[in-house]
Write a protein that holds these residues in place. Structure first.
Motif, PDB file in Angstrom:
ATOM      1  N   SER A 145     -10.465   1.346  -6.742  1.00 32.44           N
ATOM      2  CA  SER A 145     -10.678   0.745  -8.068  1.00 32.44           C
ATOM      3  C   SER A 145     -10.126  -0.678  -8.155  1.00 32.44           C
ATOM      4  O   SER A 145     -10.115  -1.263  -9.235  1.00 32.44           O
ATOM      5  CB  SER A 145     -10.009   1.608  -9.154  1.00 32.44           C
ATOM      6  OG  SER A 145     -10.533   2.914  -9.176  1.00 32.44           O
ATOM      7  N   LEU A 146      -9.662  -1.220  -7.026  1.00 26.96           N
ATOM      8  CA  LEU A 146      -8.999  -2.526  -7.044  1.00 26.96           C
ATOM      9  C   LEU A 146      -9.844  -3.603  -7.712  1.00 26.96           C
ATOM     10  O   LEU A 146      -9.339  -4.390  -8.526  1.00 26.96           O
ATOM     11  CB  LEU A 146      -8.646  -2.958  -5.614  1.00 26.96           C
ATOM     12  CG  LEU A 146      -8.062  -4.361  -5.445  1.00 26.96           C
ATOM     13  CD1 LEU A 146      -6.760  -4.504  -6.229  1.00 26.96           C
ATOM     14  CD2 LEU A 146      -7.853  -4.677  -3.973  1.00 26.96           C
TER      15      LEU A 146
ATOM     16  N   GLU B 235      -3.248   3.939  -2.650  1.00 28.31           N
ATOM     17  CA  GLU B 235      -2.998   3.082  -3.811  1.00 28.31           C
ATOM     18  C   GLU B 235      -2.450   1.734  -3.355  1.00 28.31           C
ATOM     19  O   GLU B 235      -1.901   1.601  -2.264  1.00 28.31           O
ATOM     20  CB  GLU B 235      -1.998   3.737  -4.761  1.00 28.31           C
ATOM     21  CG  GLU B 235      -2.443   5.068  -5.338  1.00 28.31           C
ATOM     22  CD  GLU B 235      -1.358   5.706  -6.186  1.00 28.31           C
ATOM     23  OE1 GLU B 235      -1.659   6.105  -7.325  1.00 28.31           O
ATOM     24  OE2 GLU B 235      -0.212   5.796  -5.697  1.00 28.31           O
TER      25      GLU B 235
ATOM     26  N   ARG C  59       0.836  -1.195   0.000  1.00 29.46           N
ATOM     27  CA  ARG C  59       0.000   0.000   0.000  1.00 29.46           C
ATOM     28  C   ARG C  59       0.874   1.250   0.000  1.00 29.46           C
ATOM     29  O   ARG C  59       1.868   1.337   0.706  1.00 29.46           O
ATOM     30  CB  ARG C  59      -0.902  -0.035   1.244  1.00 29.46           C
ATOM     31  CG  ARG C  59      -1.867   1.113   1.363  1.00 29.46           C
ATOM     32  CD  ARG C  59      -2.809   0.842   2.530  1.00 29.46           C
ATOM     33  NE  ARG C  59      -2.078   0.548   3.763  1.00 29.46           N
ATOM     34  CZ  ARG C  59      -2.645   0.096   4.878  1.00 29.46           C
ATOM     35  NH1 ARG C  59      -3.938  -0.141   4.913  1.00 29.46           N
ATOM     36  NH2 ARG C  59      -1.918  -0.122   5.953  1.00 29.46           N
ATOM     37  N   ARG C  60       0.486   2.217  -0.809  1.00 30.20           N
ATOM     38  CA  ARG C  60       1.132   3.537  -0.820  1.00 30.20           C
ATOM     39  C   ARG C  60       0.033   4.582  -0.746  1.00 30.20           C
ATOM     40  O   ARG C  60      -0.587   4.910  -1.746  1.00 30.20           O
ATOM     41  CB  ARG C  60       1.973   3.736  -2.086  1.00 30.20           C
ATOM     42  CG  ARG C  60       2.760   5.047  -2.100  1.00 30.20           C
ATOM     43  CD  ARG C  60       3.548   5.241  -3.382  1.00 30.20           C
ATOM     44  NE  ARG C  60       2.687   5.453  -4.545  1.00 30.20           N
ATOM     45  CZ  ARG C  60       3.120   5.747  -5.766  1.00 30.20           C
ATOM     46  NH1 ARG C  60       4.432   5.825  -6.005  1.00 30.20           N
ATOM     47  NH2 ARG C  60       2.274   5.913  -6.768  1.00 30.20           N
TER      48      ARG C  60
ATOM     49  N   THR D  82       1.884  -1.489 -11.965  1.00 34.19           N
ATOM     50  CA  THR D  82       1.293  -0.178 -11.750  1.00 34.19           C
ATOM     51  C   THR D  82       0.726  -0.053 -10.344  1.00 34.19           C
ATOM     52  O   THR D  82       0.469  -1.054  -9.670  1.00 34.19           O
ATOM     53  CB  THR D  82       0.162   0.084 -12.777  1.00 34.19           C
ATOM     54  OG1 THR D  82      -0.236   1.455 -12.711  1.00 34.19           O
ATOM     55  CG2 THR D  82      -1.054  -0.792 -12.479  1.00 34.19           C
ATOM     56  N   TRP D  83       0.578   1.184  -9.916  1.00 31.80           N
ATOM     57  CA  TRP D  83      -0.175   1.500  -8.709  1.00 31.80           C
ATOM     58  C   TRP D  83      -1.610   1.773  -9.128  1.00 31.80           C
ATOM     59  O   TRP D  83      -1.844   2.473 -10.116  1.00 31.80           O
ATOM     60  CB  TRP D  83       0.387   2.739  -8.017  1.00 31.80           C
ATOM     61  CG  TRP D  83       1.754   2.579  -7.439  1.00 31.80           C
ATOM     62  CD1 TRP D  83       2.924   2.981  -7.995  1.00 31.80           C
ATOM     63  CD2 TRP D  83       2.083   1.995  -6.179  1.00 31.80           C
ATOM     64  NE1 TRP D  83       3.975   2.676  -7.173  1.00 31.80           N
ATOM     65  CE2 TRP D  83       3.497   2.075  -6.038  1.00 31.80           C
ATOM     66  CE3 TRP D  83       1.337   1.400  -5.155  1.00 31.80           C
ATOM     67  CZ2 TRP D  83       4.162   1.590  -4.923  1.00 31.80           C
ATOM     68  CZ3 TRP D  83       2.004   0.926  -4.043  1.00 31.80           C
ATOM     69  CH2 TRP D  83       3.391   1.017  -3.929  1.00 31.80           C
ATOM     70  N   VAL D  84      -2.572   1.213  -8.413  1.00 31.15           N
ATOM     71  CA  VAL D  84      -3.977   1.482  -8.732  1.00 31.15           C
ATOM     72  C   VAL D  84      -4.664   2.030  -7.483  1.00 31.15           C
ATOM     73  O   VAL D  84      -4.295   1.675  -6.353  1.00 31.15           O
ATOM     74  CB  VAL D  84      -4.710   0.221  -9.234  1.00 31.15           C
ATOM     75  CG1 VAL D  84      -3.999  -0.374 -10.437  1.00 31.15           C
ATOM     76  CG2 VAL D  84      -4.857  -0.813  -8.142  1.00 31.15           C
ATOM     77  N   PRO D  85      -5.646   2.899  -7.655  1.00 31.41           N
ATOM     78  CA  PRO D  85      -6.405   3.363  -6.491  1.00 31.41           C
ATOM     79  C   PRO D  85      -7.067   2.185  -5.788  1.00 31.41           C
ATOM     80  O   PRO D  85      -7.644   1.318  -6.453  1.00 31.41           O
ATOM     81  CB  PRO D  85      -7.442   4.321  -7.097  1.00 31.41           C
ATOM     82  CG  PRO D  85      -6.865   4.719  -8.431  1.00 31.41           C
ATOM     83  CD  PRO D  85      -6.109   3.511  -8.919  1.00 31.41           C
ATOM     84  N   ILE D  86      -6.987   2.140  -4.481  1.00 32.93           N
ATOM     85  CA  ILE D  86      -7.610   1.051  -3.736  1.00 32.93           C
ATOM     86  C   ILE D  86      -9.106   0.979  -4.029  1.00 32.93           C
ATOM     87  O   ILE D  86      -9.682  -0.106  -4.119  1.00 32.93           O
ATOM     88  CB  ILE D  86      -7.341   1.220  -2.235  1.00 32.93           C
ATOM     89  CG1 ILE D  86      -5.842   0.997  -1.949  1.00 32.93           C
ATOM     90  CG2 ILE D  86      -8.183   0.256  -1.408  1.00 32.93           C
ATOM     91  CD1 ILE D  86      -5.430   1.283  -0.524  1.00 32.93           C
TER      92      ILE D  86
END
Length: 211
Positions: A189-190, A98, A94-95, A183-187
């Protein structure tokens, strides 16, 4: 490359795991019915017919080096029953708002998942989660907590899930043989990337995703 004298259901399932294919995708790769792959999981001592033996030979021989390497590790002799269980460490990194995903090449299809790696007998699952994340994506992370374990519904591997926090590094695809993208994705939108029913429930809970 090792030569397989005779395939069994167990060896076929280990090849499936090394390829990271679902039962359906593995069956399609071999040109057999999905029920046949299910039978191998249910009866690991079964010996496939000669034509299927040949199909398994072909898939194995045409597999890239990382797949053959994983297969070799999976089939190496074990000293006890615990060591024979395939263990996989999965990093949920987690970042902020994201989460980190990799896009696997899966029998011609592209599927998103969390970074993961095989845990060798006696190895540390937390260490594997950290090292595989960096090896695949270039991201440094630190494990915050273990989220639990489950037997994976497709591969049968014992999967341990670890919530980790981003420390440093740019997300890049460092394993182009297996991954198409990182890639990093918004949580929030997981579940657009990974269907909710394929995600271990404690992972969703830890990320605050309702499904």
């Amino acid at each position: 490359m090792d030569v397989i004298d005779s395939w069994t259901g167990a060896l076929a399932c280990q090849l499936q795991t090394a390829l990271r294919l679902s039962n359906e995708a593995f069956a399609d790769r071999l040109g057999v019915h999905r029920r046949t792959v299910g039978d191998w999981h249910a009866r690991p001592d079964i010996t496939p017919r000669a034509e299927i033996q040949s199909a398994l030979d072909t898939v194995y021989e045409r597999s890239p080096a990382p797949v053959r390497s994983r297969f070799a590790r999976l089939t190496q002799p074990a000293t006890d029953t615990a060591a024979q269980t395939l263990r996989v460490a999965i990093a949920v990194v987690r970042r902020g708002a994201e989460v980190l995903l990799v896009q696997r090449r899966d029998d011609g299809a592209l599927r998103w998942q969390f970074p993961a790696g095989i845990v060798k007998p006696g190895g540390s699952a937390e260490a594997v989660a950290i090292s595989e994340t960096h090896g695949e994506t270039g991201v440094h992370c630190a494990v915050q907590e273990a989220l639990g374990e489950r037997v994976h519904p497709v591969s049968g591997a014992l999967c341990g899930y670890y919530l980790a926090e981003y420390l440093a590094g740019e997300a890049t695809n460092r394993d182009t043989a297996e991954n198409a993208s990182v890639t990093w994705v918004p949580i929030t939108s997981l579940t657009r990337f990974i269907p909710a029913d394929r995600i271990y429930r404690p992972v969703l809970d830890a990320l605050g995703v309702s499904a």
